[in-house]
Design a protein around this motif. Structure first.
Motif, short mmCIF file in Angstrom:
data_model
loop_
_atom_site.label_atom_id
_atom_site.label_comp_id
_atom_site.label_asym_id
_atom_site.label_seq_id
_atom_site.Cartn_x
_atom_site.Cartn_y
_atom_site.Cartn_z
N ARG A 103 -76.62 84.61 67.23
CA ARG A 103 -76.00 85.80 66.64
C ARG A 103 -75.51 85.54 65.21
NH1 ARG A 103 -71.89 87.82 70.72
NH2 ARG A 103 -73.80 88.17 71.91
N LEU A 104 -74.66 84.53 65.03
CA LEU A 104 -74.08 84.28 63.71
C LEU A 104 -75.10 83.73 62.71
CD1 LEU A 104 -71.62 84.34 61.90
CD2 LEU A 104 -71.00 82.06 62.74
N SER A 159 -70.56 70.36 63.35
CA SER A 159 -70.83 71.77 63.62
C SER A 159 -71.31 72.50 62.35
CB SER A 159 -69.57 72.47 64.15
OG SER A 159 -68.52 72.40 63.20
N LEU A 160 -70.79 72.08 61.19
CA LEU A 160 -71.18 72.71 59.93
C LEU A 160 -72.61 72.33 59.56
CD1 LEU A 160 -69.75 74.54 57.87
CD2 LEU A 160 -69.32 72.51 56.50
N ARG A 161 -72.95 71.07 59.74
CA ARG A 161 -74.31 70.62 59.47
C ARG A 161 -75.30 71.36 60.38
NH1 ARG A 161 -77.73 67.61 62.01
NH2 ARG A 161 -79.35 66.42 60.91
N LEU A 162 -74.96 71.48 61.67
CA LEU A 162 -75.84 72.17 62.62
C LEU A 162 -75.99 73.64 62.24
CD1 LEU A 162 -77.47 72.00 65.24
CD2 LEU A 162 -75.37 72.50 66.49
N PHE A 163 -74.90 74.26 61.79
CA PHE A 163 -74.97 75.66 61.41
C PHE A 163 -75.86 75.85 60.18
CE2 PHE A 163 -73.24 79.42 59.18
CZ PHE A 163 -73.46 80.37 60.17
N SER A 327 -67.99 83.88 66.53
CA SER A 327 -66.98 82.97 66.01
C SER A 327 -67.59 82.02 65.00
CB SER A 327 -66.36 82.16 67.15
OG SER A 327 -65.72 83.03 68.08
N ARG A 328 -66.78 81.64 64.01
CA ARG A 328 -67.26 80.68 63.01
C ARG A 328 -67.41 79.30 63.65
NH1 ARG A 328 -61.52 80.75 61.38
NH2 ARG A 328 -60.78 78.62 61.07
N PRO A 329 -68.21 78.40 63.05
CA PRO A 329 -68.41 77.06 63.61
C PRO A 329 -67.09 76.33 63.85
CG PRO A 329 -69.98 77.45 61.85
CD PRO A 329 -69.03 78.62 61.84
#
Length: 404
Positions: A103-104, A159-163, A327-329
């Motif tokens: 979704r995000l 989580s930021l790298r994955l996003f 939701s944000r990472p």
């Protein structure tokens, strides 16, 4: 003597570690881009141009009459095959496999394509042929962006790298769709029907669970030849082939994973750098680098990448989080999310590729677009790196992550 040997061993260890890291592909692209710029603006500039654009004496495929055409239409089909394999894997078993997960990143990627396109059109205008470059700043270069993140080490949450990876994958899927829909020349019905027949044969192989990768690759080669001659850009064949390669194990291992792992190093360390060297060499002399960058096309591309990407992606994350849509990472502060959004403005490989497709009859605009891509990508990499390097770590020194 021992100290010199130890120092040499330490250098060798660090070099080996760098080459095997995720940063290596991004660093190599940076070096290749710089080398192309230096060569194109040196006394070797004419030879550089002749190397890639002089007609070949032997042409097994008439449409591929230069080395540049072989790189952009043949080798880049392999690049798109790897991209397609990665997209399929993520859709079936990865971060895009469920509505909640995709979704995000899908929302962020769509906003990160629309905002740069609108900024480009607002800057370059709606008149032909400039408006055909609207998609140039819409793509993110995964290798470059991940390379910058890898240089930051543990300062960037996993989580930021994955996003970022997920957003870039959706971004690539959107770029493939744009190429197929908006940058296709007149279609030859006979060759298009032949491509359709080969694609049906590939789908039948998948349904029948044919266990031989060689069968898929031979049919894929036929598909590429048909697509090349049909008027649809040949690289689309790479994505179509990727989508019919089975992911589920047919014998002991997954055919898709085996092919992806086999091609990924060639893709990262040969095909993409070679493409970069052949396409990033823009001559800055004759019209003045500063004045050229302020022309509508390069300025629109640079602003689209540098401003459009960060505005679109960051605004989508804030809107989704505030409305409860997604939701944000986890574990990432708003400042870090902004830095990640800025890094998405690095658009080297796909942007250069779309730039060549956008202005096939206007080589001067292709060169101007290259300058905009390089400027926008450089600004995005520097600012994104600085933000993530100096952003307070969530949960440390009493810092909070809830303030937007």
């Amino acid at each position: 003597m021992n100290s010199q040997r130890n120092y040499a061993n330490e250098l060798a260890f660090r070099f080996t570690k760098l080459i095997s890291s995720e940063a290596a592909a991004g660093i190599l692209l940076i070096l290749v881009a710089l080398m192309a710029l230096l060569v194109a603006n040196s006394p070797l500039g004419h030879s550089y141009h002749e190397l890639f654009h002089h007609p070949l004496s032997w042409r097994p495929l008439p449409r591929l009459d230069t080395l540049h055409a072989w790189i952009n239409d043949a080798l880049m089909a392999v690049f798109f095959l790897v991209v397609g394999l990665e997209i399929k894997r993520e859709i079936i078993d990865g971060e895009l496999s469920s509505p909640a997960r995709r979704r995000l990143p899908v929302l962020a990627a769509l906003a990160g394509m629309m905002a740069p396109a609108l900024i480009y059109l607002a800057t370059a205008g709606l008149a032909e042929p400039a408006r055909r470059g609207w998609a140039i700043p819409a793509a993110t270069d995964i290798a470059f962006a991940v390379g910058v993140l890898a240089l930051l080490g543990r300062r960037v949450p996993a989580s930021l790298r994955l996003f970022l990876l997920t957003v870039a994958i959706v971004d690539d899927l959107g770029a493939v769709a744009v190429i197929a829909l908006f940058y296709t020349a007149r279609i030859d019905p006979a060759w298009a029907m032949a491509a359709g027949a080969v694609l049906i044969a590939l789908l039948a192989c998948g349904r029948l669970r044919v266990p031989f990768l060689s069968v898929y690759l031979l049919l894929g080669l036929g598909l590429w030849i048909c697509v090349l001659n049909s008027g649809i850009h040949a690289t689309v064949a790479g994505v179509l082939l990727a989508f019919v390669i089975p992911l589920r194990p047919l014998r002991r291992e997954s055919m898709l994973l085996r092919l992806e792992h086999a091609l990924a190093p060639w893709n990262s360390f040969l095909i993409v750098p070679l493409f970069g060297f052949a396409n990033a060499g823009v001559a800055l002399s004759g019209h003045g680098a500063g004045g050229s960058l302020l022309d509508p096309v390069p300025l629109g591309v640079a602003l689209g990448l540098f401003l459009g990407k960060q505005i679109g992606i960051f605004a989508a994350i804030v809107l989704a989080d505030r409305t409860g849509f997604a939701s944000r990472p986890a574990g990432a502060s708003w400042l870090q999310l902004w830095g990640m959004a800025v890094l998405c403005g690095i658009g080297f490989t796909m942007s250069l590729f779309i730039g060549a497709l956008a202005f096939p009859r206007f080589p001067e605009l292709v060169e101007e677009a290259k300058l905009g891509v390089l400027a926008g990508s450089l600004l995005s990499s520097l600012l994104g790196f600085a933000i993530l390097r100096f952003a307070p770590q969530p949960g440390r020194s009493g810092q909070t992550t809830d303030a937007a």
